[in-house]
Design an enzyme around this catalytic site. Structure first.
Site, short mmCIF file in Angstrom:
data_model
loop_
_atom_site.label_atom_id
_atom_site.label_comp_id
_atom_site.label_asym_id
_atom_site.label_seq_id
_atom_site.Cartn_x
_atom_site.Cartn_y
_atom_site.Cartn_z
N ARG A 103 0.84 -1.19 0.00
CA ARG A 103 0.00 0.00 0.00
C ARG A 103 0.88 1.24 0.00
NH1 ARG A 103 -4.12 0.35 4.83
NH2 ARG A 103 -2.20 0.73 5.99
N THR A 107 -0.78 7.57 -1.08
CA THR A 107 -2.09 7.49 -1.72
C THR A 107 -3.00 6.44 -1.08
OG1 THR A 107 -1.41 5.80 -3.32
CG2 THR A 107 -1.01 8.10 -3.90
N ASP A 199 0.72 -3.10 13.02
CA ASP A 199 1.14 -3.62 11.72
C ASP A 199 1.36 -5.13 11.85
OD1 ASP A 199 3.04 -4.51 9.58
OD2 ASP A 199 2.91 -2.40 9.00
N ASP A 202 4.90 -6.36 10.65
CA ASP A 202 5.97 -6.00 11.58
C ASP A 202 5.91 -6.85 12.85
OD1 ASP A 202 7.11 -4.11 9.96
OD2 ASP A 202 6.14 -2.39 10.93
#
Length: 208
Positions: A103, A107, A199, A202
């Protein structure tokens, strides 16, 4: 929400609470991802087609069943990798095909960087695996790819979804069932699910 299935299993709720905790270290986090995925996949595959077979037991014959459909697992790199092992334990004959989509941080749109699908599909059902259904951009793009590839049945299996991501998926692919452990409140300004779990990539790989 049609075609959206939120697990009501007590074990899923219990393990998801541990998964969310900031105290959960990467090794335990990976174990929980695998365990929750097994439970979700059990529910997501309840409608697979079977055919009757006869099985020889030590004391005679017994009626049985075998799967008619060949399963493909499509983890969205990299966070989806942690979901593969659990399903493979249940369905060792499943094929695994990797699709790399990230991603864009500015944007929030999906960008494809890896796709090694063969010319024609050898599977009849594909399970897209991604822990977080956040904006839904990566999931929508992956379904686009699989439909263009020629897969007849597609399902999404994730851990946590946001209303925005679910809406995006249903707007673009209303025929794709969505199986989740939970639906959270909203996305924040950088596209993370709140309260979520941070995340997922992560936390799995210890890179946060």
């Amino acid at each position: 929400m049609s075609q959206v299935f939120i697990s009501q299993h007590p074990l899923v709720a219990h393990k998801l609470a541990k998964l969310r905790s900031t105290q959960t270290e990467p090794k335990k986090f990976r174990e929980l991802v695998r365990e929750i995925t097994i439970l979700l996949a059990y529910e997501a595959t309840a409608d697979l087609q079977i055919q009757p077979v006869e099985v020889q037991t030590p004391l005679g014959t017994a009626p049985g069943a075998e799967l008619l459909e060949k399963i493909g697992l499509v983890p969205i790199l990299r966070a989806g990798l942690g979901m593969v092992e659990g399903i493979w334990e249940m369905m060792p004959s499943a094929e695994v095909w990797h699709i790399g989509i990230y991603r864009d941080e500015k944007t929030l749109k999906p960008v494809q960087y890896y796709n090694k699908l063969p010319t024609e599909p050898r599977v009849s059902v594909c399970l897209i695996l991604d822990p977080m259904l956040a904006t839904g951009g990566s999931a929508v793009a992956t379904v686009d790819i699989l439909k263009q590839w020629g897969v007849r049945r597609i399902k999404f299996v994730g851990l946590i979804g946001a209303p925005e991501g679910i809406h995006n998926m249903q707007q673009h692919h209303p025929d794709v069932p969505i199986h989740l452990a939970a639906v959270d409140d909203h996305l924040n300004e950088i596209g993370y699910i709140v309260p979520g779990l941070g995340d997922a990539g992560d936390r799995q790989f210890g890179t946060g």
